[in-house]
Design a protein around this motif. Structure first.
Motif, PDB file in Angstrom:
ATOM      1  N   GLY A 138    -129.302  16.699  95.663  1.00 39.64           N
ATOM      2  CA  GLY A 138    -129.942  15.500  96.191  1.00 39.64           C
ATOM      3  C   GLY A 138    -128.929  14.477  96.684  1.00 39.64           C
ATOM      4  N   VAL A 139    -127.763  14.444  96.044  1.00 40.73           N
ATOM      5  CA  VAL A 139    -126.689  13.539  96.483  1.00 40.73           C
ATOM      6  C   VAL A 139    -126.226  13.935  97.877  1.00 40.73           C
ATOM      7  CG1 VAL A 139    -124.361  12.745  95.966  1.00 40.73           C
ATOM      8  CG2 VAL A 139    -125.988  13.107  94.105  1.00 40.73           C
ATOM      9  N   ALA A 140    -126.052  15.234  98.116  1.00 36.79           N
ATOM     10  CA  ALA A 140    -125.622  15.708  99.430  1.00 36.79           C
ATOM     11  C   ALA A 140    -126.697  15.448 100.486  1.00 36.79           C
ATOM     12  CB  ALA A 140    -125.289  17.193  99.370  1.00 36.79           C
ATOM     13  N   ILE A 141    -127.964  15.587 100.106  1.00 34.12           N
ATOM     14  CA  ILE A 141    -129.051  15.317 101.048  1.00 34.12           C
ATOM     15  C   ILE A 141    -129.047  13.846 101.443  1.00 34.12           C
ATOM     16  CG2 ILE A 141    -131.560  15.262 101.327  1.00 34.12           C
ATOM     17  CD1 ILE A 141    -131.653  17.769  99.526  1.00 34.12           C
ATOM     18  N   ALA A 142    -128.866  12.968 100.471  1.00 34.92           N
ATOM     19  CA  ALA A 142    -128.837  11.529 100.767  1.00 34.92           C
ATOM     20  C   ALA A 142    -127.621  11.163 101.626  1.00 34.92           C
ATOM     21  CB  ALA A 142    -128.822  10.736  99.468  1.00 34.92           C
ATOM     22  N   LEU A 143    -126.443  11.641 101.245  1.00 31.24           N
ATOM     23  CA  LEU A 143    -125.234  11.316 102.011  1.00 31.24           C
ATOM     24  C   LEU A 143    -125.279  11.901 103.417  1.00 31.24           C
ATOM     25  CD1 LEU A 143    -122.438  11.748  99.320  1.00 31.24           C
ATOM     26  CD2 LEU A 143    -123.293   9.625 100.308  1.00 31.24           C
ATOM     27  N   GLY A 144    -125.734  13.144 103.539  1.00 35.12           N
ATOM     28  CA  GLY A 144    -125.824  13.767 104.860  1.00 35.12           C
ATOM     29  C   GLY A 144    -126.828  13.074 105.760  1.00 35.12           C
ATOM     30  N   SER A 145    -127.917  12.582 105.188  1.00 36.16           N
ATOM     31  CA  SER A 145    -128.922  11.874 105.983  1.00 36.16           C
ATOM     32  C   SER A 145    -128.388  10.534 106.482  1.00 36.16           C
ATOM     33  CB  SER A 145    -130.176  11.641 105.148  1.00 36.16           C
ATOM     34  OG  SER A 145    -130.704  12.863 104.713  1.00 36.16           O
ATOM     35  N   VAL A 146    -127.711   9.812 105.613  1.00 36.74           N
ATOM     36  CA  VAL A 146    -127.117   8.536 106.031  1.00 36.74           C
ATOM     37  C   VAL A 146    -126.025   8.778 107.066  1.00 36.74           C
ATOM     38  CG1 VAL A 146    -125.740   6.573 105.219  1.00 36.74           C
ATOM     39  CG2 VAL A 146    -127.720   7.332 103.916  1.00 36.74           C
ATOM     40  N   TRP A 147    -125.248   9.839 106.879  1.00 34.54           N
ATOM     41  CA  TRP A 147    -124.200  10.200 107.834  1.00 34.54           C
ATOM     42  C   TRP A 147    -124.809  10.505 109.203  1.00 34.54           C
ATOM     43  CZ3 TRP A 147    -120.359  14.781 106.641  1.00 34.54           C
ATOM     44  CH2 TRP A 147    -119.295  14.752 107.551  1.00 34.54           C
ATOM     45  N   ALA A 148    -125.927  11.219 109.243  1.00 31.57           N
ATOM     46  CA  ALA A 148    -126.591  11.543 110.509  1.00 31.57           C
ATOM     47  C   ALA A 148    -127.127  10.280 111.180  1.00 31.57           C
ATOM     48  CB  ALA A 148    -127.717  12.538 110.271  1.00 31.57           C
ATOM     49  N   MET A 149    -127.698   9.362 110.393  1.00 34.78           N
ATOM     50  CA  MET A 149    -128.191   8.114 110.974  1.00 34.78           C
ATOM     51  C   MET A 149    -127.051   7.272 111.521  1.00 34.78           C
ATOM     52  SD  MET A 149    -131.371   6.944 108.534  1.00 34.78           S
ATOM     53  CE  MET A 149    -130.407   6.834 107.052  1.00 34.78           C
ATOM     54  N   TRP A 150    -125.911   7.261 110.813  1.00 31.16           N
ATOM     55  CA  TRP A 150    -124.756   6.522 111.302  1.00 31.16           C
ATOM     56  C   TRP A 150    -124.216   7.178 112.579  1.00 31.16           C
ATOM     57  CZ3 TRP A 150    -119.661   8.304 111.693  1.00 31.16           C
ATOM     58  CH2 TRP A 150    -118.734   7.333 112.058  1.00 31.16           C
ATOM     59  N   TRP A 151    -124.180   8.502 112.597  1.00 37.23           N
ATOM     60  CA  TRP A 151    -123.663   9.243 113.746  1.00 37.23           C
ATOM     61  C   TRP A 151    -124.523   8.969 114.983  1.00 37.23           C
ATOM     62  CZ3 TRP A 151    -119.316  12.144 114.215  1.00 37.23           C
ATOM     63  CH2 TRP A 151    -119.184  12.956 115.322  1.00 37.23           C
ATOM     64  N   ASP A 152    -125.832   8.900 114.780  1.00 38.41           N
ATOM     65  CA  ASP A 152    -126.759   8.644 115.888  1.00 38.41           C
ATOM     66  C   ASP A 152    -126.594   7.224 116.415  1.00 38.41           C
ATOM     67  OD1 ASP A 152    -129.004   9.299 117.601  1.00 38.41           O
ATOM     68  OD2 ASP A 152    -130.178   7.962 116.313  1.00 38.41           O
ATOM     69  N   GLY A 153    -126.327   6.290 115.535  1.00 40.61           N
ATOM     70  CA  GLY A 153    -126.075   4.915 115.959  1.00 40.61           C
ATOM     71  C   GLY A 153    -127.309   4.083 116.200  1.00 40.61           C
ATOM     72  N   ASN A 154    -128.469   4.685 116.333  1.00 45.71           N
ATOM     73  CA  ASN A 154    -129.685   3.931 116.615  1.00 45.71           C
ATOM     74  C   ASN A 154    -130.532   3.681 115.391  1.00 45.71           C
ATOM     75  OD1 ASN A 154    -129.078   3.916 119.349  1.00 45.71           O
ATOM     76  ND2 ASN A 154    -130.048   5.915 119.657  1.00 45.71           N
ATOM     77  N   ALA A 155    -130.181   4.287 114.269  1.00 44.62           N
ATOM     78  CA  ALA A 155    -131.042   4.207 113.101  1.00 44.62           C
ATOM     79  C   ALA A 155    -130.825   2.955 112.268  1.00 44.62           C
ATOM     80  CB  ALA A 155    -130.847   5.451 112.228  1.00 44.62           C
TER      81      ALA A 155
END
Length: 114
Positions: free
Chosen positions: A96-113
């Motif tokens: 669950g830690v990896a799911i949370a970190l990966g999701s935040v990382w994807a939102m940061w990478w996208d830049g619009n979230a």
């Protein structure tokens, strides 16, 4: 649904539903094979898919995998490698830690979230 309506495969309810189904299917395969993922991890990944929508969920799955690999390496270094002479119980790494970190990382990478 609130901001984009029913939408299409990139935005709105349709995108969230497709991403929910895809994330549940992808992580569900690993839970069914009993490779360490529990059904709580599958439900969390499905919620991430429903919240992020289809295009961003594909990036999130990649970043979740990278975060999980990094978490496993850090866990092995922190706890030490398993000895061949002594059988130790199977290690549990909370994904669950990896799911949370990966999701935040994807939102940061996208830049619009954010």
């Amino acid at each position: 649904l609130f901001f984009d309506g029913v939408g299409d495969w990139e935005k709105g309810l349709v995108s969230g539903a497709l991403a929910l189904g895809g994330a549940l299917a992808w992580f569900g395969v690993f839970a069914l094979r009993k490779n360490g993922l529990g059904w709580g991890d599958v439900k969390l990944a499905g919620g991430v898919g429903a919240a992020l929508g289809l295009p961003l969920t594909l990036s999130a799955v990649l970043f979740i995998s990278l975060a999980g690999a990094l978490q496993a390496v850090v866990s092995l270094i922190w706890q030490g490698g398993q000895s061949d002479t002594v059988r130790q119980p199977k290690r549990q790494i909370p994904y669950g830690v990896a799911i949370a970190l990966g999701s935040v990382w994807a939102m940061w990478w996208d830049g619009n979230a954010f």
